[in-house]
Design an enzyme around this catalytic site. Structure first.
Site, PDB file in Angstrom:
ATOM      1  N   GLU A 500       8.378  -4.690 -46.755  1.00 20.44           N
ATOM      2  CA  GLU A 500       9.110  -4.413 -47.986  1.00 20.44           C
ATOM      3  C   GLU A 500      10.553  -3.985 -47.758  1.00 20.44           C
ATOM      4  OE1 GLU A 500       6.472  -1.638 -49.839  1.00 20.44           O
ATOM      5  OE2 GLU A 500       5.219  -3.230 -50.677  1.00 20.44           O
ATOM      6  N   GLN A 614       7.199  -2.553 -41.464  1.00 21.74           N
ATOM      7  CA  GLN A 614       5.818  -2.606 -40.988  1.00 21.74           C
ATOM      8  C   GLN A 614       5.514  -3.981 -40.402  1.00 21.74           C
ATOM      9  OE1 GLN A 614       5.006  -2.184 -45.283  1.00 21.74           O
ATOM     10  NE2 GLN A 614       3.188  -3.411 -44.899  1.00 21.74           N
TER      11      GLN A 614
END
Length: 783
Positions: A500, A614
């Site tokens: 994100e 991530q």
């Protein structure tokens, strides 16, 4: 994230023990000791029901899927933005039970507390609290309290309080409360949300206190859902008991109060029975009758019978799901804590899913994300397939809403699942990090395919999975384009991958790879339907309107999917723009702001940095490692090691699993150790808002799919085991196509046993082994 914290609780194999009451840690511990059965969730608040501030605790009681909506305000609204929210609603509390000894209210904040302990008994599925309390006037009470949320009866919760006056004879008074004046702590638990729900969101329809029963019924102000709850208790060990009832409609409160005279060192027991239900399960007009009938049966059955049934039920889960780590007690405790919480949080009725926080708190508004399919569901596929099936049934039941959503996004055919939801409709208000995450479609398709591959459940495949695979594939076949500037390859633009910190990108590697495989699953599904019979196949194709032209187009996409590739580094780039970005420079960011970039920096600043929040591309490479050589996997792993910040709890376990596969065992172990006790020791300092279900499930995957090397992406079951040097070994069970396999791994030997079921063939490293029931059920290999 602080990964150097010492264990918060004593290290024990099966228990989590709190040894003292502290206001500073109360909010966090309410999550630790939360209980659920996938339908009812209740936070680990105290029986005596303190009126803590919003910064000190949350009296939380929830029904899975029961939500309130409010109108979402936008500075600028665009077509397709969600207009109504969905928030898991905090419901009336039935647990509060005040105790008075000779007129003095038991309160741990007054008097003196001794011999305190609160224990989460994970093996047996209940919480127990013991203490001795001396009142300000010197009256001493010994208290033992137990609580469980029934895994046998989805609507029931049980509580038992044993009270012993130690140094006096006198009056004991027990007050059982129903508090309907509750609200969500949105500003504390979801501080980035500006639209509520704020204040009381239940209109009280009924409030009763009669015939030993407290009853409440209420309807949400905007979503129009109705819930009901009821409680009753019985007292044993006392002589004459005088009981009175009362209600206060203005305060939405009801109480049942009992008084009795008790001799010194005599123990009385209060057994309390609680029921929750809602209009999700029946017409609102039937709720009262159902709740009171369910409560009557609970009271008649009694505490002990249901307590025994609870233990028997959870023992069934542990019989298959327990992972034994030889001689690492801290990690053993961590993995069991994680398994316990994800097990109890999963929806079991086929109409509800599993929130990213389970039912342990209000975090993320109770929404279901990709966490369920990509992290939690693989655990259940191998250990509790019926749970996995029910979670997938929820996605099938919301397929029509996904079809409607696809049309809103401009796709004439197919289904597009929402990024955040409870009821099946999109609830994500910031589309760059929400709706743009088209990979949710492929994630759900992957979970359906994994379930069918591991279980061999062909009836489920024909009834539900095939349709989901086809409808999700149709969106992939419409969202992209064969671009001349990319050599005629199929490109997918304006999407956000799992990472994100890189939003609205073109050709996100994970998205393109998973989308391609989604289409491949759909094509394979059609072949499987053909094999099931011409009539089955033709009926399905006719009902779905599938043409040869459509499937030929799918095949063309599979053969021509574009993947961004950096020739200099010889790695797959995160997306088309990733290598153009400014390399991340930690020195520009103050340490206190590094883990909260979105709270401290404009998204455009974040999007312009070459770094990842991530695991993204790495996740795709791990899931479909059968398409890549070991050298390719190593190069990509090394590159993404440099650029990934691991600001998400979902990241460490994925890197650890791929590290195992390429032989980076020390790094794999380090990643596992960082994730195994993440919640138990509150590494992120946000456990108060609820569990991190994905990371919890990811630790199981790190052991089973990582260290043990279990995978099926090559078409059959494979094991590629490795035992970490710090362990003496491990043991676990797998369910595979109706067989029960017992796997024992040490540094000296690998042992695979067919513990139940028909003959099975699998691969151990590159060697094919065949196990038969009886004498041929065990294979052992010296290392």
């Amino acid at each position: 994230m602080d990964i150097n914290k010492k264990p918060i609780y004593p290290v024990e194999p099966w228990n989590i023990t709190e040894t003292e009451f502290s206001m500073e840690t109360n909010y966090r511990n309410e999550t630790t000791f939360a209980l659920s059965n996938g339908y009812i969730g209740t936070r680990g608040t105290f029986e005596e029901g303190y009126d803590f501030s919003v910064d000190e605790g949350l009296e939380g009681n929830f029904i899975n899927g029961f939500y309130e909506s409010v109108d979402i305000p936008y500075g600028e609204w665009n077509y397709g933005f969600p207009t109504k929210s969905q928030s898991l609603l905090n419901l009336p509390d039935l647990k509060k039970t005040e105790i008075y000894g000779d007129g003095e209210l038991f309160d741990m904040r007054t008097g003196k507390v001794e011999d305190y302990s609160r224990v989460l008994h994970m093996q047996d599925g209940y919480v127990e609290r013991k203490l001795t309390w001396t009142s300000p006037k010197g009256k001493k009470l010994q208290l033992v309290m137990k609580r469980f949320v029934s895994l046998v009866h989805k609507n029931r919760m049980y509580q038992q309080i044993q009270i012993t006056p130690v140094n006096f004879s006198g009056e004991i008074r027990i007050c059982s409360h129903l508090n309907g004046d509750v609200e969500n702590h949105t500003r504390k638990t979801n501080p980035l949300i500006g639209y509520g729900p704020f204040g009381s969101r239940l209109h009280m329809d009924k409030l009763q206190a009669e015939d030993g029963v407290l009853y409440y019924e209420g309807t949400t102000l905007q979503s129009g859902m109705t819930m009901a709850c009821a409680s009753e208790y019985k007292i044993a060990g006392a002589g004459e008991v005088v009981t009175v009832f009362g209600t206060d409609e203005e305060k939405r409160h009801a109480v049942c109060e009992s008084r009795m005279e008790v001799s010194e060192n005599t123990t009385i027991t209060c057994e309390k029975f609680m029921v929750y239900t809602s209009s999700q399960d029946m017409e609102a007009g039937k709720l009262e009758g159902f709740a009171k009938k369910e409560l009557k049966e609970a009271v008649e059955g009694g505490w002990q019978k249901e307590f025994d049934a609870q233990q028997a039920k959870i023992h069934e889960f542990w019989e298959i799901s327990d992972v034994q780590i030889y001689d690492d007690e801290a990690l053993q405790q961590g993995i069991r804590f994680n398994l316990f919480h994800i097990m109890q949080s999963a929806g079991r009725d086929g109409r509800t899913g599993m929130g990213a926080k389970g039912l342990s708190g209000e975090g993320y508004e109770g929404h279901y994300f990709w966490d369920t399919e990509m992290y939690v569901l693989p655990v259940f596929v191998y250990t509790a397939p019926e749970l996995a099936k029910k979670l997938l049934e929820y996605r099938f039941r919301t397929l029509d809403q996904a079809r409607d959503r696809a049309k809103v996004l401009g796709h004439p055919k197919g289904a597009l699942y929402p990024w955040r939801t409870i009821n099946g409709e999109e609830a994500s208000t910031y589309f760059p990090l929400g709706t743009a995450q088209y990979h949710i479609n492929a994630d759900i398709a992957y979970a359906f395919w994994l379930y069918v591959s591991v279980t061999g459940d062909l009836e489920f495949f024909k009834d539900m999975a095939a349709e989901v695979l086809v409808e999700t594939a149709r969106v992939w076949a419409d969202v992209g384009y064969f671009a001349e500037c990319r050599g005629g390859k199929y490109c997918i633009c304006a999407v956000t991958g799992p990472d994100e910190y890189n939003a609205i990108t073109d050709n996100n590697f994970y998205t393109n790879l998973m989308g391609r495989e989604n289409i491949r699953y759909a094509l394979k599904a059609l072949e499987m339907l053909k094999e099931a019979g011409a009539d089955v196949y033709e009926a399905f194709v006719s009902r779905m309107g599938i043409t040869e032209e459509e499937t030929a187009y799918w095949e063309k996409i599979v053969e021509n999917m574009y993947f961004p590739y950096d020739e200099n580094r010889q790695v797959y780039a995160l997306d088309d723009r990733f290598m153009m970005l400014r390399p991340w420079d930690d020195s520009r960011i103050p340490p206190e702001k590094r883990h909260l970039l979105y709270e401290n920096y404009h998204p455009l600043f974040v999007y312009r940095q070459r770094m990842c929040k991530q695991a993204d591309a790495i996740f795709g490479l791990y899931l479909h490692s059968n398409f890549f050589s070991k050298e390719e996997l190593k190069r990509n792993y090394d590159f993404y090691q440099e650029v990934t910040l691991h600001h998400s709890s979902l990241s460490n376990c994925v890197f650890g699993m791929l590290a195992c596969q390429i032989g980076y065992y020390d790094e794999a172990y380090e990643y596992f150790a960082q994730s195994a006790r993440m919640d138990l020791d509150d590494y992120h300092d946000n456990f108060y808002a609820g569990i991190h279900a994905a990371n919890m499930a990811g630790t199981w995957q790190a052991i089973i799919n990582g260290f043990a090397g279990v995978r099926v992406n090559g078409g059959g079951l494979e094991l590629h085991p490795y035992v970490p040097e710090k362990w003496n070994g491990m043991q676990f069970y797998l369910l595979y196509r109706g067989r029960k396999l017992k796997i024992q791994l040490t540094h000296e030997k690998t042992r695979v046993e067919l513990a139940a079921g028909d003959a099975v063939t699998l691969k151990l490293n590159e060697k094919e082994i065949h196990l038969e029931p009886g004498e041929g059920s065990v294979y052992e290999e010296e290392i």
